[in-house]
Design an enzyme around this catalytic site. Structure first.
Site, PDB file in Angstrom:
ATOM      1  N   GLU A  70       1.310  20.398  30.360  1.00 54.58           N
ATOM      2  CA  GLU A  70       1.075  19.761  31.663  1.00 54.58           C
ATOM      3  C   GLU A  70       2.430  19.330  32.210  1.00 54.58           C
ATOM      4  O   GLU A  70       3.119  18.502  31.593  1.00 54.58           O
ATOM      5  CB  GLU A  70       0.133  18.561  31.542  1.00 54.58           C
ATOM      6  CG  GLU A  70      -1.298  18.972  31.235  1.00 54.58           C
ATOM      7  CD  GLU A  70      -2.301  17.828  31.303  1.00 54.58           C
ATOM      8  OE1 GLU A  70      -2.103  16.883  32.090  1.00 54.58           O
ATOM      9  OE2 GLU A  70      -3.297  17.906  30.550  1.00 54.58           O
TER      10      GLU A  70
ATOM     11  N   GLU B 292      -4.118  14.533  25.105  1.00 53.83           N
ATOM     12  CA  GLU B 292      -3.639  13.170  25.317  1.00 53.83           C
ATOM     13  C   GLU B 292      -4.414  12.178  24.440  1.00 53.83           C
ATOM     14  O   GLU B 292      -4.975  11.188  24.910  1.00 53.83           O
ATOM     15  CB  GLU B 292      -3.723  12.786  26.815  1.00 53.83           C
ATOM     16  CG  GLU B 292      -2.822  13.676  27.664  1.00 53.83           C
ATOM     17  CD  GLU B 292      -2.546  13.182  29.088  1.00 53.83           C
ATOM     18  OE1 GLU B 292      -3.213  12.247  29.543  1.00 53.83           O
ATOM     19  OE2 GLU B 292      -1.650  13.747  29.731  1.00 53.83           O
TER      20      GLU B 292
HETATM   21  O1  AHR Z   1      -3.705  16.957  35.169  1.00 54.64           O
HETATM   22  C1  AHR Z   1      -4.384  15.777  35.411  1.00 54.64           C
HETATM   23  C2  AHR Z   1      -4.503  14.891  34.175  1.00 54.64           C
HETATM   24  O2  AHR Z   1      -3.243  14.460  33.785  1.00 54.64           O
HETATM   25  C3  AHR Z   1      -5.055  15.550  32.938  1.00 54.64           C
HETATM   26  O3  AHR Z   1      -6.429  15.561  32.915  1.00 54.64           O
HETATM   27  C4  AHR Z   1      -4.525  14.677  31.840  1.00 54.64           C
HETATM   28  O4  AHR Z   1      -4.359  15.381  30.640  1.00 54.64           O
HETATM   29  C5  AHR Z   1      -3.239  14.136  32.407  1.00 54.64           C
HETATM   30  O5  AHR Z   1      -3.147  12.761  32.253  1.00 54.64           O
END
Ligand code: AHR
Length: 506
Positions: free
Chosen positions: A307, A173
Protein backbone atom coordinates in the site's frame (compact mmCIF):
# COMPACT_ATOMS: atom_id res chain seq x y z
CA UNK A 1 23.38 20.57 -16.40
CA UNK A 2 23.11 17.15 -14.77
CA UNK A 3 25.01 14.13 -16.04
CA UNK A 4 23.59 10.59 -15.95
CA UNK A 5 26.27 7.93 -16.33
CA UNK A 6 24.86 4.53 -17.21
CA UNK A 7 27.16 1.57 -16.84
CA UNK A 8 25.46 -0.71 -19.32
CA UNK A 9 27.72 -3.59 -18.41
CA UNK A 10 26.84 -3.36 -14.73
CA UNK A 11 23.77 -5.56 -14.69
CA UNK A 12 22.12 -5.61 -11.30
CA UNK A 13 18.90 -7.10 -9.95
CA UNK A 14 15.86 -8.11 -11.97
CA UNK A 15 13.04 -5.60 -11.60
CA UNK A 16 10.15 -7.79 -10.48
CA UNK A 17 7.14 -7.00 -12.68
CA UNK A 18 5.12 -7.02 -9.44
CA UNK A 19 6.70 -3.66 -8.47
CA UNK A 20 4.10 -2.25 -10.88
CA UNK A 21 1.28 -3.97 -8.97
CA UNK A 22 -2.13 -2.68 -7.91
CA UNK A 23 -4.53 -2.97 -5.02
CA UNK A 24 -8.33 -3.21 -5.11
CA UNK A 25 -10.37 -3.21 -1.92
CA UNK A 26 -14.09 -3.40 -1.22
CA UNK A 27 -13.99 0.31 -0.52
CA UNK A 28 -16.10 3.09 -2.01
CA UNK A 29 -16.39 2.70 -5.77
CA UNK A 30 -13.23 0.70 -6.42
CA UNK A 31 -14.71 -2.76 -6.96
CA UNK A 32 -18.39 -1.89 -7.41
CA UNK A 33 -18.86 0.62 -10.27
CA UNK A 34 -15.12 1.00 -10.88
CA UNK A 35 -14.19 -2.53 -11.90
CA UNK A 36 -17.37 -4.56 -11.60
CA UNK A 37 -20.82 -3.46 -12.78
CA UNK A 38 -22.51 -6.86 -12.94
CA UNK A 39 -23.61 -8.87 -15.94
CA UNK A 40 -26.92 -7.00 -16.30
CA UNK A 41 -25.47 -3.49 -16.40
CA UNK A 42 -26.01 -1.16 -19.37
CA UNK A 43 -22.31 -0.37 -19.13
CA UNK A 44 -20.51 -2.70 -21.58
CA UNK A 45 -18.99 -5.56 -19.62
CA UNK A 46 -17.64 -9.08 -19.92
CA UNK A 47 -18.94 -11.30 -17.14
CA UNK A 48 -19.65 -8.15 -15.11
CA UNK A 49 -16.21 -6.50 -15.54
CA UNK A 50 -16.27 -3.08 -17.22
CA UNK A 51 -14.83 -3.43 -20.70
CA UNK A 52 -13.50 0.15 -20.90
CA UNK A 53 -11.62 -0.17 -17.60
CA UNK A 54 -10.23 -3.63 -18.33
CA UNK A 55 -9.02 -2.53 -21.77
CA UNK A 56 -7.28 0.55 -20.34
CA UNK A 57 -5.65 -1.50 -17.59
CA UNK A 58 -4.41 -4.09 -20.06
CA UNK A 59 -2.78 -1.39 -22.14
CA UNK A 60 -1.03 -0.12 -19.01
CA UNK A 61 0.00 -3.72 -18.12
CA UNK A 62 -1.06 -4.92 -14.67
CA UNK A 63 1.30 -7.60 -13.30
CA UNK A 64 -0.55 -8.43 -10.06
CA UNK A 65 -3.72 -7.38 -8.22
CA UNK A 66 -4.13 -7.49 -4.43
CA UNK A 67 -7.66 -8.17 -3.07
CA UNK A 68 -10.01 -7.98 -1.04
CA UNK A 69 -8.33 -5.45 1.29
CA UNK A 70 -6.92 -3.61 3.22
CA UNK A 71 -8.83 -3.31 6.42
CA UNK A 72 -11.75 -5.00 4.68
CA UNK A 73 -9.76 -8.23 4.39
CA UNK A 74 -9.80 -8.79 8.15
CA UNK A 75 -13.58 -8.73 8.28
CA UNK A 76 -14.12 -10.60 5.04
CA UNK A 77 -15.55 -14.09 5.24
CA UNK A 78 -14.99 -15.63 1.86
CA UNK A 79 -17.85 -18.12 2.09
CA UNK A 80 -20.27 -15.16 2.03
CA UNK A 81 -19.09 -14.39 -1.49
CA UNK A 82 -19.57 -17.69 -3.31
CA UNK A 83 -22.56 -19.55 -4.77
CA UNK A 84 -25.73 -18.10 -6.35
CA UNK A 85 -25.66 -14.31 -5.98
CA UNK A 86 -29.23 -14.09 -4.70
CA UNK A 87 -28.25 -16.26 -1.72
CA UNK A 88 -25.08 -14.39 -0.83
CA UNK A 89 -25.04 -12.77 2.58
CA UNK A 90 -25.26 -9.03 2.89
CA UNK A 91 -22.94 -7.41 5.43
CA UNK A 92 -22.03 -3.96 6.68
CA UNK A 93 -18.75 -2.59 5.43
CA UNK A 94 -17.89 -1.12 8.83
CA UNK A 95 -14.56 0.33 7.78
CA UNK A 96 -15.68 2.10 4.67
CA UNK A 97 -18.82 4.18 4.94
CA UNK A 98 -21.00 1.61 6.71
CA UNK A 99 -22.57 0.69 3.37
CA UNK A 100 -24.14 -2.67 2.57
CA UNK A 101 -21.76 -5.12 0.95
CA UNK A 102 -23.86 -7.60 -1.02
CA UNK A 103 -20.93 -9.91 -1.78
CA UNK A 104 -21.81 -10.04 -5.47
CA UNK A 105 -18.08 -9.71 -6.16
CA UNK A 106 -16.38 -12.67 -4.50
CA UNK A 107 -13.70 -15.26 -5.14
CA UNK A 108 -14.95 -16.36 -8.59
CA UNK A 109 -15.35 -12.77 -9.75
CA UNK A 110 -11.86 -11.84 -8.53
CA UNK A 111 -10.22 -14.65 -10.46
CA UNK A 112 -12.30 -13.77 -13.53
CA UNK A 113 -11.05 -10.17 -13.29
CA UNK A 114 -7.44 -11.35 -13.03
CA UNK A 115 -8.00 -13.66 -16.00
CA UNK A 116 -9.24 -10.75 -18.08
CA UNK A 117 -6.33 -8.56 -16.98
CA UNK A 118 -3.83 -11.38 -17.49
CA UNK A 119 -2.28 -10.67 -14.10
CA UNK A 120 -1.02 -12.61 -11.11
CA UNK A 121 -3.19 -13.04 -8.02
CA UNK A 122 -2.59 -11.77 -4.50
CA UNK A 123 -5.29 -12.78 -2.03
CA UNK A 124 -5.21 -11.27 1.45
CA UNK A 125 -6.53 -13.65 4.11
CA UNK A 126 -8.46 -12.73 7.24
CA UNK A 127 -6.44 -13.17 10.43
CA UNK A 128 -8.06 -10.44 12.56
CA UNK A 129 -11.61 -11.82 12.72
CA UNK A 130 -11.18 -15.16 10.96
CA UNK A 131 -9.81 -18.55 11.87
CA UNK A 132 -7.01 -20.78 10.68
CA UNK A 133 -9.63 -23.19 9.40
CA UNK A 134 -11.39 -20.48 7.39
CA UNK A 135 -8.15 -19.44 5.72
CA UNK A 136 -7.02 -22.99 5.18
CA UNK A 137 -10.35 -23.93 3.56
CA UNK A 138 -10.20 -20.87 1.32
CA UNK A 139 -6.78 -22.00 0.04
CA UNK A 140 -8.22 -25.48 -0.52
CA UNK A 141 -11.25 -24.02 -2.34
CA UNK A 142 -9.08 -21.93 -4.62
CA UNK A 143 -6.21 -24.28 -5.39
CA UNK A 144 -6.99 -27.96 -4.82
CA UNK A 145 -7.56 -30.00 -7.96
CA UNK A 146 -8.66 -33.37 -6.54
CA UNK A 147 -11.62 -34.55 -4.51
CA UNK A 148 -12.15 -32.70 -1.24
CA UNK A 149 -14.99 -30.83 0.46
CA UNK A 150 -13.78 -27.43 -0.67
CA UNK A 151 -12.71 -28.45 -4.17
CA UNK A 152 -16.10 -30.11 -4.62
CA UNK A 153 -17.84 -26.94 -3.47
CA UNK A 154 -15.88 -24.89 -6.02
CA UNK A 155 -16.87 -27.30 -8.74
CA UNK A 156 -20.51 -27.15 -7.64
CA UNK A 157 -20.26 -23.37 -7.91
CA UNK A 158 -19.23 -23.68 -11.53
CA UNK A 159 -15.43 -23.74 -11.56
CA UNK A 160 -14.05 -27.18 -12.28
CA UNK A 161 -10.37 -26.26 -12.40
CA UNK A 162 -8.48 -24.77 -9.48
CA UNK A 163 -7.04 -21.28 -9.81
CA UNK A 164 -3.48 -20.22 -9.12
CA UNK A 165 -2.91 -18.14 -6.00
CA UNK A 166 0.44 -16.50 -6.58
CA UNK A 167 0.60 -14.58 -3.29
CA UNK A 168 -1.22 -15.00 0.00
CA UNK A 169 -1.24 -12.16 2.53
CA UNK A 170 -1.56 -13.40 6.11
CA UNK A 171 -3.50 -10.55 7.70
CA UNK A 172 -3.43 -6.85 6.90
CA UNK A 173 -2.19 -4.11 9.18
CA UNK A 174 -2.37 -6.52 12.09
CA UNK A 175 -0.82 -3.78 14.24
CA UNK A 176 -4.00 -1.70 13.62
CA UNK A 177 -7.29 -2.39 11.84
CA UNK A 178 -6.31 -6.05 11.47
CA UNK A 179 -6.44 -6.78 15.19
CA UNK A 180 -4.26 -4.28 17.11
CA UNK A 181 -1.70 -6.99 17.82
CA UNK A 182 1.78 -6.71 19.24
CA UNK A 183 4.59 -7.83 16.92
CA UNK A 184 5.41 -10.99 18.88
CA UNK A 185 1.77 -12.02 19.05
CA UNK A 186 1.28 -11.40 15.34
CA UNK A 187 4.46 -13.34 14.53
CA UNK A 188 3.18 -16.36 16.43
CA UNK A 189 -0.15 -16.09 14.62
CA UNK A 190 1.73 -15.82 11.34
CA UNK A 191 3.69 -18.99 12.09
CA UNK A 192 0.48 -20.86 12.81
CA UNK A 193 -1.60 -19.53 9.90
CA UNK A 194 1.09 -20.02 7.28
CA UNK A 195 1.52 -23.65 8.38
CA UNK A 196 -2.00 -24.41 7.22
CA UNK A 197 -1.81 -22.50 3.95
CA UNK A 198 -1.07 -25.72 2.09
CA UNK A 199 0.64 -25.90 -1.25
CA UNK A 200 -1.68 -28.09 -3.27
CA UNK A 201 0.00 -27.11 -6.51
CA UNK A 202 3.46 -28.61 -6.23
CA UNK A 203 4.85 -26.77 -9.26
CA UNK A 204 3.75 -23.36 -8.18
CA UNK A 205 3.91 -22.91 -4.41
CA UNK A 206 2.00 -19.98 -2.95
CA UNK A 207 4.27 -17.11 -1.90
CA UNK A 208 3.34 -16.16 1.66
CA UNK A 209 3.48 -12.57 2.82
CA UNK A 210 3.64 -11.58 6.47
CA UNK A 211 2.19 -8.32 7.73
CA UNK A 212 4.96 -5.77 8.00
CA UNK A 213 5.24 -2.34 9.49
CA UNK A 214 3.36 0.88 9.30
CA UNK A 215 5.74 3.56 8.00
CA UNK A 216 8.79 3.77 10.31
CA UNK A 217 7.72 1.27 12.96
CA UNK A 218 11.07 -0.54 13.00
CA UNK A 219 10.13 -2.11 16.32
CA UNK A 220 7.43 -4.05 14.46
CA UNK A 221 9.83 -5.29 11.78
CA UNK A 222 12.40 -6.36 14.35
CA UNK A 223 9.78 -7.98 16.62
CA UNK A 224 8.09 -9.94 13.85
CA UNK A 225 11.32 -11.20 12.33
CA UNK A 226 12.92 -12.06 15.66
CA UNK A 227 9.90 -14.14 16.68
CA UNK A 228 9.51 -15.73 13.28
CA UNK A 229 13.15 -16.72 13.09
CA UNK A 230 13.24 -18.02 16.66
CA UNK A 231 13.22 -21.84 16.73
CA UNK A 232 12.86 -22.20 13.00
CA UNK A 233 14.05 -25.61 11.89
CA UNK A 234 15.47 -26.09 8.41
CA UNK A 235 12.16 -27.40 7.09
CA UNK A 236 10.56 -24.13 8.12
CA UNK A 237 12.31 -22.45 5.18
CA UNK A 238 9.86 -21.04 2.71
CA UNK A 239 7.62 -20.02 5.56
CA UNK A 240 7.90 -16.37 4.61
CA UNK A 241 8.39 -15.05 1.09
CA UNK A 242 7.58 -11.44 1.77
CA UNK A 243 7.14 -8.87 4.50
CA UNK A 244 4.88 -5.94 3.79
CA UNK A 245 5.28 -2.21 4.38
CA UNK A 246 2.59 0.48 4.20
CA UNK A 247 3.43 4.10 3.64
CA UNK A 248 1.03 6.79 2.48
CA UNK A 249 2.09 10.35 1.65
CA UNK A 250 -0.09 12.90 3.47
CA UNK A 251 0.50 16.28 1.80
CA UNK A 252 -0.46 18.73 4.57
CA UNK A 253 0.21 17.24 7.98
CA UNK A 254 2.31 14.32 8.98
CA UNK A 255 0.08 12.77 11.58
CA UNK A 256 -3.32 14.50 11.59
CA UNK A 257 -5.50 12.37 9.37
CA UNK A 258 -8.23 15.02 9.49
CA UNK A 259 -6.19 17.59 7.58
CA UNK A 260 -4.57 15.75 4.73
CA UNK A 261 -4.96 18.56 2.20
CA UNK A 262 -6.79 19.00 -1.07
CA UNK A 263 -5.98 16.82 -4.07
CA UNK A 264 -6.14 19.72 -6.52
CA UNK A 265 -5.87 22.96 -4.57
CA UNK A 266 -2.44 23.31 -2.97
CA UNK A 267 0.46 25.74 -2.79
CA UNK A 268 3.93 25.33 -4.26
CA UNK A 269 5.20 24.81 -0.74
CA UNK A 270 2.78 21.92 -0.22
CA UNK A 271 3.79 20.53 -3.61
CA UNK A 272 7.43 20.26 -2.53
CA UNK A 273 6.43 19.08 0.93
CA UNK A 274 4.44 16.26 -0.68
CA UNK A 275 7.37 15.15 -2.82
CA UNK A 276 9.74 15.37 0.12
CA UNK A 277 7.45 13.26 2.29
CA UNK A 278 7.09 10.75 -0.46
CA UNK A 279 10.87 10.59 -0.84
CA UNK A 280 10.92 9.31 2.76
CA UNK A 281 10.14 5.99 1.09
CA UNK A 282 13.85 5.53 0.35
CA UNK A 283 14.79 5.85 4.02
CA UNK A 284 12.05 3.35 4.90
CA UNK A 285 13.34 0.84 2.35
CA UNK A 286 16.90 1.25 3.62
CA UNK A 287 16.06 0.98 7.31
CA UNK A 288 13.51 -1.84 7.14
CA UNK A 289 15.85 -3.50 4.62
CA UNK A 290 18.76 -3.31 7.08
CA UNK A 291 16.70 -5.15 9.72
CA UNK A 292 15.68 -7.74 7.14
CA UNK A 293 19.35 -8.18 6.15
CA UNK A 294 20.14 -9.36 9.68
CA UNK A 295 17.73 -12.27 9.42
CA UNK A 296 17.79 -12.78 5.68
CA UNK A 297 21.20 -11.73 4.32
CA UNK A 298 20.58 -13.46 1.00
CA UNK A 299 17.52 -11.30 0.41
CA UNK A 300 15.17 -14.23 -0.16
CA UNK A 301 12.31 -12.43 1.58
CA UNK A 302 10.92 -9.59 -0.49
CA UNK A 303 9.95 -6.23 0.93
CA UNK A 304 6.38 -5.95 -0.32
CA UNK A 305 5.18 -2.35 -0.32
CA UNK A 306 1.58 -3.36 -0.82
CA UNK A 307 0.00 0.00 0.00
CA UNK A 308 1.56 3.29 -1.10
CA UNK A 309 0.59 6.57 -2.74
CA UNK A 310 -0.84 10.01 -1.93
CA UNK A 311 -3.76 10.19 0.51
CA UNK A 312 -5.58 13.55 0.33
CA UNK A 313 -8.95 14.85 1.50
CA UNK A 314 -11.84 13.39 -0.49
CA UNK A 315 -13.31 15.36 -3.37
CA UNK A 316 -15.78 17.88 -1.94
CA UNK A 317 -19.32 16.51 -1.80
CA UNK A 318 -18.30 12.84 -1.90
CA UNK A 319 -18.75 10.26 0.86
CA UNK A 320 -15.78 10.66 3.29
CA UNK A 321 -15.73 6.88 3.76
CA UNK A 322 -15.20 6.30 0.03
CA UNK A 323 -11.75 7.97 -0.25
CA UNK A 324 -12.41 9.32 -3.73
CA UNK A 325 -9.75 11.85 -4.74
CA UNK A 326 -8.58 13.59 -7.93
CA UNK A 327 -5.15 13.00 -9.38
CA UNK A 328 -2.79 15.71 -10.69
CA UNK A 329 0.70 16.14 -12.08
CA UNK A 330 1.82 16.09 -8.44
CA UNK A 331 0.56 12.50 -8.29
CA UNK A 332 2.45 11.74 -11.52
CA UNK A 333 5.69 12.92 -9.94
CA UNK A 334 5.05 10.95 -6.75
CA UNK A 335 4.44 7.85 -8.86
CA UNK A 336 7.46 8.42 -11.12
CA UNK A 337 9.76 9.11 -8.19
CA UNK A 338 8.65 6.09 -6.13
CA UNK A 339 8.75 3.70 -9.07
CA UNK A 340 12.32 4.84 -9.81
CA UNK A 341 13.19 4.19 -6.15
CA UNK A 342 11.59 0.75 -6.22
CA UNK A 343 13.54 -0.13 -9.37
CA UNK A 344 16.77 0.98 -7.76
CA UNK A 345 16.05 -1.15 -4.68
CA UNK A 346 14.78 -4.14 -6.64
CA UNK A 347 17.29 -6.40 -4.89
CA UNK A 348 14.96 -6.19 -1.85
CA UNK A 349 11.68 -4.68 -3.09
CA UNK A 350 9.86 -7.50 -4.85
CA UNK A 351 6.37 -6.09 -5.10
CA UNK A 352 4.56 -2.79 -4.64
CA UNK A 353 0.82 -2.16 -4.97
CA UNK A 354 -0.35 1.39 -5.43
CA UNK A 355 -3.50 2.22 -3.48
CA UNK A 356 -5.89 1.86 -5.13
CA UNK A 357 -6.64 0.84 -8.69
CA UNK A 358 -9.88 2.71 -9.49
CA UNK A 359 -11.77 5.57 -7.75
CA UNK A 360 -9.95 5.28 -4.41
CA UNK A 361 -6.86 7.28 -3.27
CA UNK A 362 -4.11 7.54 -5.94
CA UNK A 363 -5.96 5.77 -8.72
CA UNK A 364 -4.92 5.15 -12.28
CA UNK A 365 -8.54 5.34 -13.42
CA UNK A 366 -11.60 7.33 -12.33
CA UNK A 367 -15.16 6.55 -13.36
CA UNK A 368 -18.47 8.38 -13.25
CA UNK A 369 -21.35 6.17 -14.37
CA UNK A 370 -20.46 5.05 -17.87
CA UNK A 371 -17.63 7.60 -18.20
CA UNK A 372 -14.01 6.74 -17.52
CA UNK A 373 -10.82 8.83 -17.44
CA UNK A 374 -7.16 7.96 -17.18
CA UNK A 375 -5.24 9.91 -14.54
CA UNK A 376 -1.68 11.32 -14.76
CA UNK A 377 -0.60 8.37 -12.59
CA UNK A 378 -2.00 6.01 -15.24
CA UNK A 379 0.35 7.42 -17.86
CA UNK A 380 3.37 7.07 -15.59
CA UNK A 381 2.61 3.38 -15.01
CA UNK A 382 2.14 2.93 -18.75
CA UNK A 383 5.41 4.70 -19.60
CA UNK A 384 7.31 2.69 -16.97
CA UNK A 385 5.84 -0.68 -17.98
CA UNK A 386 9.00 -1.53 -19.97
CA UNK A 387 10.90 -1.87 -16.69
CA UNK A 388 8.76 -4.87 -15.74
CA UNK A 389 11.00 -7.95 -15.69
CA UNK A 390 14.00 -5.99 -17.06
CA UNK A 391 17.46 -5.89 -15.49
CA UNK A 392 18.41 -2.83 -13.48
CA UNK A 393 21.55 -1.16 -14.82
CA UNK A 394 24.05 0.67 -12.67
CA UNK A 395 23.53 4.43 -13.04
CA UNK A 396 24.85 7.56 -11.33
CA UNK A 397 23.32 11.00 -11.49
CA UNK A 398 26.01 13.65 -11.12
CA UNK A 399 25.61 17.37 -10.59
CA UNK A 400 21.95 17.00 -9.65
CA UNK A 401 20.34 20.20 -8.31
CA UNK A 402 18.16 20.64 -5.25
CA UNK A 403 14.56 21.89 -5.42
CA UNK A 404 12.20 23.07 -2.67
CA UNK A 405 13.53 24.85 0.37
CA UNK A 406 14.22 24.32 4.06
CA UNK A 407 12.82 21.02 5.29
CA UNK A 408 11.32 20.38 1.85
CA UNK A 409 14.57 20.26 -0.08
CA UNK A 410 14.95 17.24 -2.34
CA UNK A 411 16.86 16.24 -5.49
CA UNK A 412 15.57 17.78 -8.69
CA UNK A 413 15.85 14.66 -10.84
CA UNK A 414 15.10 11.03 -9.97
CA UNK A 415 16.03 8.31 -12.43
CA UNK A 416 16.29 4.60 -12.99
CA UNK A 417 17.59 2.59 -15.93
CA UNK A 418 16.95 -0.97 -17.06
CA UNK A 419 17.71 -3.26 -19.98
CA UNK A 420 15.13 -5.72 -21.29
CA UNK A 421 15.68 -9.19 -22.76
CA UNK A 422 16.05 -7.67 -26.27
CA UNK A 423 18.77 -5.29 -25.14
CA UNK A 424 16.50 -2.23 -25.21
CA UNK A 425 17.45 0.28 -22.50
CA UNK A 426 14.66 2.19 -20.72
CA UNK A 427 15.54 5.38 -18.86
CA UNK A 428 12.84 7.02 -16.75
CA UNK A 429 13.31 10.44 -15.17
CA UNK A 430 11.30 12.93 -13.16
CA UNK A 431 11.97 16.65 -13.07
CA UNK A 432 10.58 17.70 -9.71
CA UNK A 433 11.09 21.42 -10.29
CA UNK A 434 8.20 23.82 -10.76
CA UNK A 435 10.60 26.53 -11.87
CA UNK A 436 13.07 25.18 -14.42
CA UNK A 437 13.67 22.61 -17.14
CA UNK A 438 16.73 20.42 -16.70
CA UNK A 439 19.16 19.28 -19.34
CA UNK A 440 20.63 15.85 -18.62
CA UNK A 441 23.70 14.62 -20.45
CA UNK A 442 23.13 10.85 -20.60
CA UNK A 443 26.32 8.87 -21.13
CA UNK A 444 26.63 5.14 -21.73
CA UNK A 445 29.91 3.61 -20.63
CA UNK A 446 29.92 0.96 -23.37
CA UNK A 447 29.22 1.10 -27.08
CA UNK A 448 27.39 4.45 -26.83
CA UNK A 449 27.65 5.21 -30.54
CA UNK A 450 25.54 2.17 -31.49
CA UNK A 451 22.47 3.25 -29.50
CA UNK A 452 19.59 5.33 -30.87
CA UNK A 453 16.35 6.54 -29.37
CA UNK A 454 13.58 4.15 -30.40
CA UNK A 455 10.77 5.59 -28.26
CA UNK A 456 10.43 8.67 -26.07
CA UNK A 457 7.32 9.93 -24.30
CA UNK A 458 6.45 12.22 -21.40
CA UNK A 459 3.76 13.77 -19.26
CA UNK A 460 4.07 17.37 -18.08
CA UNK A 461 1.93 20.26 -16.94
CA UNK A 462 1.15 22.61 -14.10
CA UNK A 463 1.48 21.01 -10.66
CA UNK A 464 -2.31 20.72 -10.21
CA UNK A 465 -3.14 19.87 -13.84
CA UNK A 466 -5.60 16.99 -13.97
CA UNK A 467 -8.14 15.28 -16.18
CA UNK A 468 -11.87 15.60 -15.63
CA UNK A 469 -14.87 13.88 -17.16
CA UNK A 470 -15.56 17.09 -19.10
CA UNK A 471 -11.94 17.59 -20.11
CA UNK A 472 -10.29 14.14 -20.06
CA UNK A 473 -7.03 14.88 -21.88
CA UNK A 474 -5.47 17.82 -20.06
CA UNK A 475 -2.61 15.53 -19.01
CA UNK A 476 -1.68 12.66 -21.31
CA UNK A 477 1.34 10.80 -22.58
CA UNK A 478 2.93 12.65 -25.49
CA UNK A 479 5.84 12.11 -27.82
CA UNK A 480 9.05 13.53 -26.37
CA UNK A 481 11.30 15.26 -28.89
CA UNK A 482 13.72 17.33 -26.86
CA UNK A 483 16.78 15.12 -27.24
CA UNK A 484 19.93 15.00 -29.39
CA UNK A 485 22.49 12.27 -29.96
CA UNK A 486 26.00 12.91 -28.61
CA UNK A 487 29.27 11.00 -28.88
CA UNK A 488 28.72 9.46 -25.43
CA UNK A 489 24.96 8.93 -25.59
CA UNK A 490 22.16 11.50 -25.72
CA UNK A 491 21.37 14.85 -24.24
CA UNK A 492 17.76 15.44 -23.13
CA UNK A 493 15.96 18.46 -21.72
CA UNK A 494 13.30 17.55 -19.19
CA UNK A 495 10.47 20.07 -18.97
CA UNK A 496 9.73 21.39 -15.49
CA UNK A 497 7.22 19.26 -13.57
CA UNK A 498 7.48 16.27 -15.88
CA UNK A 499 8.01 12.53 -16.07
CA UNK A 500 9.95 11.32 -19.12
CA UNK A 501 10.68 7.87 -20.56
CA UNK A 502 13.40 7.35 -23.17
CA UNK A 503 14.19 4.04 -24.78
CA UNK A 504 17.39 3.20 -26.61
CA UNK A 505 18.19 0.32 -28.92
CA UNK A 506 20.98 -0.67 -31.27
O1 AHR B 1 -6.15 1.79 1.38
C1 AHR B 1 -7.01 2.20 2.39
C2 AHR B 1 -6.68 1.58 3.74
O2 AHR B 1 -5.45 2.04 4.17
C3 AHR B 1 -6.54 0.08 3.77
O3 AHR B 1 -7.74 -0.56 3.91
C4 AHR B 1 -5.69 -0.14 4.99
O4 AHR B 1 -4.92 -1.30 4.89
C5 AHR B 1 -4.87 1.12 5.08
O5 AHR B 1 -4.89 1.66 6.36
Amino acid sequence: MAKLVINNENKKSTIAPEIYGHFSEHLGRCIYEGLYVGENSDIPNVNGMRTDVVEALKEMKVPVLRWPGGCFADEYHWMDGIGPKENRKKMINTHWGGVVEDNSFGTHEYFELCRQLGCKTYVNANVGSGTVREMSEWVEYMTFKGVSPMADLRKKNGHEEPWVVDYLGVGNESWGCGGNMRPQHYADEYRRYQTFARNYNGNKPISKIACGANVDDYHWTEGVLETCFDHTPEQFHGFMDGLSLHYYTLPETEDDWNIKGSATDFTEEVFYQTLKRSYFMEELINKHGAIMDKYDPDKKIGLIIDEWGIWTDVEPGTNPGFLYQQNTMRDALVAGMNLNLFNKHSDRVKMANIAQMVNVLQSVILTDGEKMIKTPTYYVFKMYRHHQGATLLGSDLLNNSIVGSGKNELPKVFESVSEDANGVITITLTNNSLEADETVDIQLTHDAASYNVCEATYVAGAMAAHNTFENPEVVKEQEFKDYAKTAEGIKVTLPKCSVVSIRLNK
